[in-house]
Design a protein around this motif. Sequence first.
Motif, mmCIF file in Angstrom:
data_model
loop_
_atom_site.group_PDB
_atom_site.id
_atom_site.type_symbol
_atom_site.label_atom_id
_atom_site.label_comp_id
_atom_site.label_asym_id
_atom_site.label_seq_id
_atom_site.Cartn_x
_atom_site.Cartn_y
_atom_site.Cartn_z
ATOM 1 N N ASN A 120 -58.370 -49.784 9.526
ATOM 2 C CA ASN A 120 -57.967 -49.864 8.041
ATOM 3 C C ASN A 120 -58.221 -48.867 7.343
ATOM 4 N N ASP A 180 -55.843 -45.763 8.018
ATOM 5 C CA ASP A 180 -54.534 -45.616 7.367
ATOM 6 C C ASP A 180 -54.350 -45.442 5.973
ATOM 7 N N GLU A 181 -55.651 -45.599 5.250
ATOM 8 C CA GLU A 181 -55.519 -45.381 4.041
ATOM 9 C C GLU A 181 -55.917 -43.799 3.813
ATOM 10 N N PHE A 213 -61.495 -52.930 13.710
ATOM 11 C CA PHE A 213 -60.835 -53.533 12.370
ATOM 12 C C PHE A 213 -61.015 -52.492 11.099
ATOM 13 N N PHE A 214 -62.229 -52.251 11.236
ATOM 14 C CA PHE A 214 -62.240 -51.413 9.943
ATOM 15 C C PHE A 214 -62.000 -49.954 10.284
#
Length: 93
Positions: free
Chosen positions: A79, A82-83, A75-76
């Motif tokens: 995330n 993507d940034e 999950f991390f």
Amino acid sequence: MIFGLKTMGRKDASTSRTPVDQYRKQIGKQDYKKTRPMLRATRLKAEAKKTALGVKEVALVLAAILVFLLAFYAFFYLNVSDEVDLDLDPDEN
């Protein structure tokens, strides 16, 4: 009464024991004394086995923790990736 003998009932027969019967009773008592601690140990071992966690339960708990940690990491990771801009040249604007 024949020959002056009294009739022997069950009560009279049980009071007089033969030496063999006394010996058997004594052996039985000794055997019982030996087996009591053994029986207690066996019972305690069975209770401990019944209440102890098995290999399956431990493996399932470890697998669940591993899956949770992998999901948390994924999950991390997704995330954060993507940034971040994945350009090869960070000096270009």
